[in-house]
Design a protein around this motif. Structure first.
Motif, PDB file in Angstrom:
ATOM      1  N   LYS A 142       0.851  -1.193   0.000  1.00  0.00           N
ATOM      2  CA  LYS A 142       0.000   0.000   0.000  1.00  0.00           C
ATOM      3  C   LYS A 142       0.889   1.245   0.000  1.00  0.00           C
ATOM      4  N   PHE A 143       0.764   2.060  -1.049  1.00  0.00           N
ATOM      5  CA  PHE A 143       1.438   3.359  -1.112  1.00  0.00           C
ATOM      6  C   PHE A 143       0.451   4.393  -0.576  1.00  0.00           C
ATOM      7  N   MET A 144       0.893   5.235   0.364  1.00  0.00           N
ATOM      8  CA  MET A 144      -0.052   6.147   1.007  1.00  0.00           C
ATOM      9  C   MET A 144       0.437   7.589   1.024  1.00  0.00           C
ATOM     10  N   GLY A 145      -0.477   8.511   0.676  1.00  0.00           N
ATOM     11  CA  GLY A 145      -0.256   9.944   0.857  1.00  0.00           C
ATOM     12  C   GLY A 145      -1.207  10.378   1.967  1.00  0.00           C
ATOM     13  N   TYR A 146      -0.652  10.745   3.123  1.00  0.00           N
ATOM     14  CA  TYR A 146      -1.509  11.053   4.286  1.00  0.00           C
ATOM     15  C   TYR A 146      -1.911  12.519   4.301  1.00  0.00           C
ATOM     16  N   ALA A 147      -3.171  12.771   4.604  1.00  0.00           N
ATOM     17  CA  ALA A 147      -3.635  14.143   4.829  1.00  0.00           C
ATOM     18  C   ALA A 147      -3.268  14.586   6.247  1.00  0.00           C
ATOM     19  N   ALA A 148      -3.234  15.892   6.451  1.00  0.00           N
ATOM     20  CA  ALA A 148      -3.256  16.502   7.794  1.00  0.00           C
ATOM     21  C   ALA A 148      -2.184  15.998   8.760  1.00  0.00           C
ATOM     22  N   GLU A 149      -0.958  15.806   8.271  1.00  0.00           N
ATOM     23  CA  GLU A 149       0.125  15.420   9.180  1.00  0.00           C
ATOM     24  C   GLU A 149       0.561  16.597  10.020  1.00  0.00           C
ATOM     25  N   GLU A 150       0.588  17.779   9.429  1.00  0.00           N
ATOM     26  CA  GLU A 150       1.159  18.966  10.090  1.00  0.00           C
ATOM     27  C   GLU A 150       0.328  19.463  11.276  1.00  0.00           C
ATOM     28  N   VAL A 151      -0.874  18.936  11.363  1.00  0.00           N
ATOM     29  CA  VAL A 151      -1.772  19.385  12.446  1.00  0.00           C
ATOM     30  C   VAL A 151      -2.026  18.252  13.437  1.00  0.00           C
ATOM     31  N   GLY A 152      -1.027  17.363  13.545  1.00  0.00           N
ATOM     32  CA  GLY A 152      -1.102  16.304  14.549  1.00  0.00           C
ATOM     33  C   GLY A 152      -1.206  14.903  13.993  1.00  0.00           C
ATOM     34  N   LEU A 153      -0.548  14.634  12.871  1.00  0.00           N
ATOM     35  CA  LEU A 153      -0.522  13.272  12.297  1.00  0.00           C
ATOM     36  C   LEU A 153      -1.942  12.706  12.189  1.00  0.00           C
ATOM     37  N   ARG A 154      -2.911  13.596  11.814  1.00  0.00           N
ATOM     38  CA  ARG A 154      -4.314  13.200  11.931  1.00  0.00           C
ATOM     39  C   ARG A 154      -4.741  12.173  10.874  1.00  0.00           C
ATOM     40  N   GLY A 155      -4.278  12.319   9.635  1.00  0.00           N
ATOM     41  CA  GLY A 155      -4.694  11.365   8.586  1.00  0.00           C
ATOM     42  C   GLY A 155      -4.123   9.990   8.844  1.00  0.00           C
ATOM     43  N   SER A 192      15.575   7.020  15.236  1.00  0.00           N
ATOM     44  CA  SER A 192      15.671   5.870  16.152  1.00  0.00           C
ATOM     45  C   SER A 192      14.541   5.832  17.179  1.00  0.00           C
ATOM     46  N   ASP A 193      13.764   6.905  17.315  1.00  0.00           N
ATOM     47  CA  ASP A 193      12.630   6.835  18.268  1.00  0.00           C
ATOM     48  C   ASP A 193      11.300   6.753  17.516  1.00  0.00           C
ATOM     49  N   TYR A 194      10.334   6.123  18.161  1.00  0.00           N
ATOM     50  CA  TYR A 194       9.015   5.810  17.567  1.00  0.00           C
ATOM     51  C   TYR A 194       9.158   4.967  16.316  1.00  0.00           C
ATOM     52  N   CYS A 221      14.126  12.304  17.089  1.00  0.00           N
ATOM     53  CA  CYS A 221      13.228  13.465  17.078  1.00  0.00           C
ATOM     54  C   CYS A 221      12.907  13.918  18.487  1.00  0.00           C
ATOM     55  N   GLY A 222      12.722  12.933  19.382  1.00  0.00           N
ATOM     56  CA  GLY A 222      12.334  13.270  20.746  1.00  0.00           C
ATOM     57  C   GLY A 222      10.825  13.361  20.920  1.00  0.00           C
ATOM     58  N   TYR A 223      10.094  13.211  19.807  1.00  0.00           N
ATOM     59  CA  TYR A 223       8.616  13.207  19.884  1.00  0.00           C
ATOM     60  C   TYR A 223       8.127  12.534  18.605  1.00  0.00           C
ATOM     61  N   GLY A 224       6.804  12.380  18.474  1.00  0.00           N
ATOM     62  CA  GLY A 224       6.257  11.748  17.269  1.00  0.00           C
ATOM     63  C   GLY A 224       6.322  12.752  16.128  1.00  0.00           C
ATOM     64  N   CYS A 225       7.452  12.795  15.414  1.00  0.00           N
ATOM     65  CA  CYS A 225       7.703  13.896  14.479  1.00  0.00           C
ATOM     66  C   CYS A 225       7.188  13.668  13.066  1.00  0.00           C
ATOM     67  N   HIS A 228       5.240   7.988  10.842  1.00  0.00           N
ATOM     68  CA  HIS A 228       5.719   6.686  11.332  1.00  0.00           C
ATOM     69  C   HIS A 228       5.224   6.469  12.771  1.00  0.00           C
ATOM     70  N   ALA A 229       5.112   7.566  13.533  1.00  0.00           N
ATOM     71  CA  ALA A 229       4.685   7.473  14.940  1.00  0.00           C
ATOM     72  C   ALA A 229       3.245   6.955  15.045  1.00  0.00           C
ATOM     73  N   SER A 230       2.413   7.272  14.053  1.00  0.00           N
ATOM     74  CA  SER A 230       1.023   6.770  14.072  1.00  0.00           C
ATOM     75  C   SER A 230       1.003   5.250  13.985  1.00  0.00           C
ATOM     76  N   TRP A 231       1.850   4.696  13.123  1.00  0.00           N
ATOM     77  CA  TRP A 231       1.899   3.234  12.953  1.00  0.00           C
ATOM     78  C   TRP A 231       2.561   2.591  14.174  1.00  0.00           C
ATOM     79  N   HIS A 232       3.662   3.203  14.628  1.00  0.00           N
ATOM     80  CA  HIS A 232       4.376   2.698  15.814  1.00  0.00           C
ATOM     81  C   HIS A 232       3.434   2.646  17.019  1.00  0.00           C
ATOM     82  N   ASN A 233       2.683   3.708  17.209  1.00  0.00           N
ATOM     83  CA  ASN A 233       1.771   3.791  18.362  1.00  0.00           C
ATOM     84  C   ASN A 233       0.620   2.794  18.288  1.00  0.00           C
TER      85      ASN A 233
END
Ligand code: IPO
Ligand code: ZN
Ligand code: ZN
Length: 289
Positions: A142-155, A192-194, A221-225, A228-233
């Motif tokens: 699955k190739f994915m273009g995510y919406a709304a990452e800049e406003v909290g990884l929402r897509g 290396s994180d998330y 990054c030190g946070y979900g930057c 990738h953090a959405s999938w990790h979480n």
């Protein structure tokens, strides 16, 4: 598990990636005034990607392109699915976000050439070389273009949560966010994180084997930057090869100055990521040739 077995196919496809086609996609996407998740041009840009991926797919069997609508805002995500021929329930994800933002004022220009037209262009180049080959994945891609990452990884949060709730067997996720600003000595900087350590190691091995002249480093990054953090979480193995070390990455992002010119007017750095991502997809999904 992470085995390397597809030498011939990987080397053939890596040789077909082209800087010019990546550059053209970056140019096209950074022409929009912005790709903000709530703006009209933000919706137009997503639809352009969908149409372009559809055009690349042509009438290839087992390949479909859909938009994923999100209830709380207009900008859709885009998903291209390649059905696996042997274990279609196992899914390999390659993604990046398609939205952009002007951090100072959301009505100002946000070309987002590096953040993240570069990532979408990198993914698009992987699609182009795969479609033009006789590659036949054993697993689903699955190739994915995510919406709304800049406003909290929402897509990506919605999509990753859906996959978890449906018990989807996502065996690996590669995130491409900012691939074209060559800010550090190392070519690939694995976050290396998330992320998943074992998968990061596999990606480093792919680079060593197929791109021996390139250098791999690590950064945090030190946070979900990014997405990738959405999938990790949600419990899935994710990795993000990044353009530079955290403190040497592109400082024009989230401003009207995030343009191709700021990156030397070429896509030479992103080209490396298209080769790495191609190796990842082929070695994870395997060829049913
Ligand atoms: N915060 C991220 C950019 C970003 C990502 C990783 C690292 I290391 C440094 C900076 C962003 O804006 N994604 O859209
Ligand atoms: Zn950003
Ligand atoms: Zn980004």
């Amino acid at each position: 598990n992470y085995q390397i077995s597809e030498d011939d196919m990987v080397r053939k496809l890596i040789g077909q990636t082209k800087e010019s086609s990546i550059r053209e996609t970056i140019q096209q996407l950074s022409r929009y005034h912005d790709r903000y998740y709530k703006s009209k041009t933000g919706v137009e840009a997503a639809n352009w990607i969908k149409d372009y991926w559809q055009k690349l797919a042509g009438d290839k069997t087992g390949v479909s392109v859909k938009t994923v609508d999100h209830n709380d805002w207009q900008q859709p995500s885009v998903v291209m699915t390649w059905q696996g021929s042997e274990t279609p329930d196992e899914i390999v994800v390659i993604g990046g976000h398609l939205d952009s933002i002007n951090g100072r004022n959301i009505s100002l220009k946000a070309p987002g050439a590096d953040d993240n037209a570069s990532g979408i262009a990198t993914i698009t180049e992987v699609i182009r070389v795969l479609v033009e080959s006789n590659f036949k994945p054993k697993k689903t891609i699955k190739f994915m273009g995510y919406a709304a990452e800049e406003v909290g990884l929402r897509g990506s949060s919605e999509i990753a949560r859906q996959h978890k709730n449906q018990g989807a067997k996502v065996v690996g996720v590669l995130q491409l966010d900012m691939t074209n600003y060559n800010g550090s000595q190392d070519d690939f900087n694995l976050v290396s994180d998330y992320t998943n350590d074992r998968q990061n190691k596999f990606i480093a091995e792919l680079s060593k084997k197929y791109l021996p002249q390139l250098k791999v480093g690590y950064t945090r990054c030190g946070y979900g930057c990014s997405d990738h953090a959405s999938w990790h979480n949600n419990g899935f193995p994710a990795s993000m090869p990044f353009e530079a070390k955290f403190n040497q990455s592109n400082r024009s992002i989230h401003t009207e100055r995030d343009t191709l010119d700021q990156m030397g007017g070429n896509a030479n750095h992103a080209l490396k990521f298209s080769k790495l991502a191609t190796a990842f997809v082929v070695e994870m999904a395997k060829h049913a040739g």
